[in-house]
Design a protein around this motif. Sequence first.
Motif, PDB file in Angstrom:
ATOM      1  N   LEU A 281     -14.147 -11.067  -6.846  1.00 21.32           N
ATOM      2  CA  LEU A 281     -14.309  -9.663  -7.231  1.00 21.32           C
ATOM      3  C   LEU A 281     -13.441  -8.752  -6.366  1.00 21.32           C
ATOM      4  O   LEU A 281     -12.794  -7.833  -6.872  1.00 21.32           O
ATOM      5  CB  LEU A 281     -15.780  -9.248  -7.129  1.00 21.32           C
ATOM      6  N   GLY A 282     -13.388  -9.024  -5.069  1.00 22.84           N
ATOM      7  CA  GLY A 282     -12.535  -8.238  -4.176  1.00 22.84           C
ATOM      8  C   GLY A 282     -11.071  -8.364  -4.558  1.00 22.84           C
ATOM      9  O   GLY A 282     -10.330  -7.375  -4.575  1.00 22.84           O
ATOM     10  N   ASN A 283     -10.643  -9.585  -4.881  1.00 20.79           N
ATOM     11  CA  ASN A 283      -9.261  -9.785  -5.317  1.00 20.79           C
ATOM     12  C   ASN A 283      -8.996  -9.077  -6.642  1.00 20.79           C
ATOM     13  O   ASN A 283      -7.911  -8.520  -6.844  1.00 20.79           O
ATOM     14  CB  ASN A 283      -8.943 -11.280  -5.435  1.00 20.79           C
ATOM     15  N   GLU A 284      -9.984  -9.054  -7.521  1.00 21.66           N
ATOM     16  CA  GLU A 284      -9.833  -8.343  -8.796  1.00 21.66           C
ATOM     17  C   GLU A 284      -9.649  -6.843  -8.555  1.00 21.66           C
ATOM     18  O   GLU A 284      -8.809  -6.198  -9.189  1.00 21.66           O
ATOM     19  CB  GLU A 284     -11.044  -8.588  -9.693  1.00 21.66           C
ATOM     20  N   VAL A 285     -10.420  -6.285  -7.641  1.00 26.13           N
ATOM     21  CA  VAL A 285     -10.290  -4.862  -7.309  1.00 26.13           C
ATOM     22  C   VAL A 285      -8.883  -4.574  -6.788  1.00 26.13           C
ATOM     23  O   VAL A 285      -8.240  -3.605  -7.209  1.00 26.13           O
ATOM     24  CB  VAL A 285     -11.346  -4.431  -6.262  1.00 26.13           C
ATOM     25  N   MET A 286      -8.394  -5.418  -5.883  1.00 25.70           N
ATOM     26  CA  MET A 286      -7.061  -5.184  -5.322  1.00 25.70           C
ATOM     27  C   MET A 286      -5.984  -5.297  -6.404  1.00 25.70           C
ATOM     28  O   MET A 286      -5.078  -4.459  -6.460  1.00 25.70           O
ATOM     29  CB  MET A 286      -6.785  -6.146  -4.167  1.00 25.70           C
ATOM     30  N   ARG A 287      -6.090  -6.305  -7.273  1.00 27.04           N
ATOM     31  CA  ARG A 287      -5.097  -6.455  -8.356  1.00 27.04           C
ATOM     32  C   ARG A 287      -5.158  -5.279  -9.326  1.00 27.04           C
ATOM     33  O   ARG A 287      -4.134  -4.770  -9.770  1.00 27.04           O
ATOM     34  CB  ARG A 287      -5.324  -7.764  -9.119  1.00 27.04           C
ATOM     35  N   THR A 288      -6.373  -4.848  -9.646  1.00 28.18           N
ATOM     36  CA  THR A 288      -6.538  -3.709 -10.546  1.00 28.18           C
ATOM     37  C   THR A 288      -5.922  -2.463  -9.925  1.00 28.18           C
ATOM     38  O   THR A 288      -5.218  -1.703 -10.595  1.00 28.18           O
ATOM     39  CB  THR A 288      -8.028  -3.476 -10.866  1.00 28.18           C
ATOM     40  N   GLY A 289      -6.162  -2.239  -8.646  1.00 34.20           N
ATOM     41  CA  GLY A 289      -5.570  -1.093  -7.953  1.00 34.20           C
ATOM     42  C   GLY A 289      -4.052  -1.142  -7.979  1.00 34.20           C
ATOM     43  O   GLY A 289      -3.393  -0.117  -8.206  1.00 34.20           O
ATOM     44  N   GLU A 290      -3.486  -2.326  -7.778  1.00 41.32           N
ATOM     45  CA  GLU A 290      -2.025  -2.463  -7.819  1.00 41.32           C
ATOM     46  C   GLU A 290      -1.487  -2.099  -9.204  1.00 41.32           C
ATOM     47  O   GLU A 290      -0.464  -1.409  -9.312  1.00 41.32           O
ATOM     48  CB  GLU A 290      -1.615  -3.893  -7.448  1.00 41.32           C
ATOM     49  N   LYS A 291      -2.166  -2.549 -10.256  1.00 37.95           N
ATOM     50  CA  LYS A 291      -1.737  -2.219 -11.623  1.00 37.95           C
ATOM     51  C   LYS A 291      -1.836  -0.713 -11.876  1.00 37.95           C
ATOM     52  O   LYS A 291      -0.973  -0.129 -12.524  1.00 37.95           O
ATOM     53  CB  LYS A 291      -2.576  -2.987 -12.642  1.00 37.95           C
ATOM     54  N   ILE A 292      -2.879  -0.104 -11.354  1.00 36.54           N
ATOM     55  CA  ILE A 292      -3.041   1.338 -11.518  1.00 36.54           C
ATOM     56  C   ILE A 292      -1.899   2.075 -10.824  1.00 36.54           C
ATOM     57  O   ILE A 292      -1.309   3.002 -11.395  1.00 36.54           O
ATOM     58  CB  ILE A 292      -4.416   1.799 -10.976  1.00 36.54           C
ATOM     59  N   PHE A 293      -1.559   1.654  -9.617  1.00 40.40           N
ATOM     60  CA  PHE A 293      -0.445   2.296  -8.912  1.00 40.40           C
ATOM     61  C   PHE A 293       0.865   2.110  -9.664  1.00 40.40           C
ATOM     62  O   PHE A 293       1.709   3.017  -9.673  1.00 40.40           O
ATOM     63  CB  PHE A 293      -0.327   1.789  -7.467  1.00 40.40           C
ATOM     64  N   GLU A 294       1.052   0.965 -10.311  1.00 39.68           N
ATOM     65  CA  GLU A 294       2.260   0.759 -11.124  1.00 39.68           C
ATOM     66  C   GLU A 294       2.306   1.772 -12.266  1.00 39.68           C
ATOM     67  O   GLU A 294       3.351   2.348 -12.573  1.00 39.68           O
ATOM     68  CB  GLU A 294       2.331  -0.666 -11.667  1.00 39.68           C
ATOM     69  N   GLY A 295       1.151   2.004 -12.899  1.00 38.50           N
ATOM     70  CA  GLY A 295       1.081   2.994 -13.972  1.00 38.50           C
ATOM     71  C   GLY A 295       1.361   4.401 -13.481  1.00 38.50           C
ATOM     72  O   GLY A 295       2.046   5.188 -14.143  1.00 38.50           O
ATOM     73  N   LEU A 296       0.838   4.727 -12.301  1.00 40.41           N
ATOM     74  CA  LEU A 296       1.090   6.052 -11.723  1.00 40.41           C
ATOM     75  C   LEU A 296       2.572   6.222 -11.396  1.00 40.41           C
ATOM     76  O   LEU A 296       3.151   7.282 -11.628  1.00 40.41           O
ATOM     77  CB  LEU A 296       0.231   6.248 -10.470  1.00 40.41           C
ATOM     78  N   ARG A 297       3.182   5.152 -10.886  1.00 43.73           N
ATOM     79  CA  ARG A 297       4.617   5.185 -10.604  1.00 43.73           C
ATOM     80  C   ARG A 297       5.396   5.428 -11.889  1.00 43.73           C
ATOM     81  O   ARG A 297       6.331   6.230 -11.924  1.00 43.73           O
ATOM     82  CB  ARG A 297       5.048   3.867  -9.951  1.00 43.73           C
TER      83      ARG A 297
END
Length: 164
Positions: A99-115
């Motif tokens: 679950l922690g790894n999922e949160v980190m991966r999800t956050g990375e994808k969100i930052f890609e979208g923001l970029r």
Amino acid sequence: MLSPGADLALSLLGGFRILVDAAITELEHRGFADVRPVHDFAMRAIAAGGDSASELGRRLSISKQSAARTIAVLEERGYVERIPDPADARRKRLQVTALGNEVMRTGEKIFEGLRENWARTLGQTEFERFERDLRTLVGAQPVRFDTPGWMARDREPGSPGRSS
């Protein structure tokens, strides 16, 4: 009135804050309403080897007590767990959960979208120039993900962010 240098520093900090706030809001929409930036820093530090409260405290530049409180919150929320240390049966090591790894991966994808949103706003060519210029000024990776306490530390002479 701020000096141009102070205004630049605050503008860069403002950009960071806008991105982080947007990412936290999006994580909430995706079912992770209990995640805060410090949790990401801590999970990344744990994944990189900060597997005890003492080591996590050192990596985050916080007290062992603060690290222990952060660990307790992350354990309670299911983002990290304690596992037996194969080298020492008396010791438990911290590990980021699925679950922690999922949160980190999800956050990375969100930052890609923001970029991508910022790139659309400025135009792809202009945004790529902006990123290239920023890397020229601050280095390829000016702040490690696992060190929110970076401002409290002395930086090595000649490293990005320090004037000698």
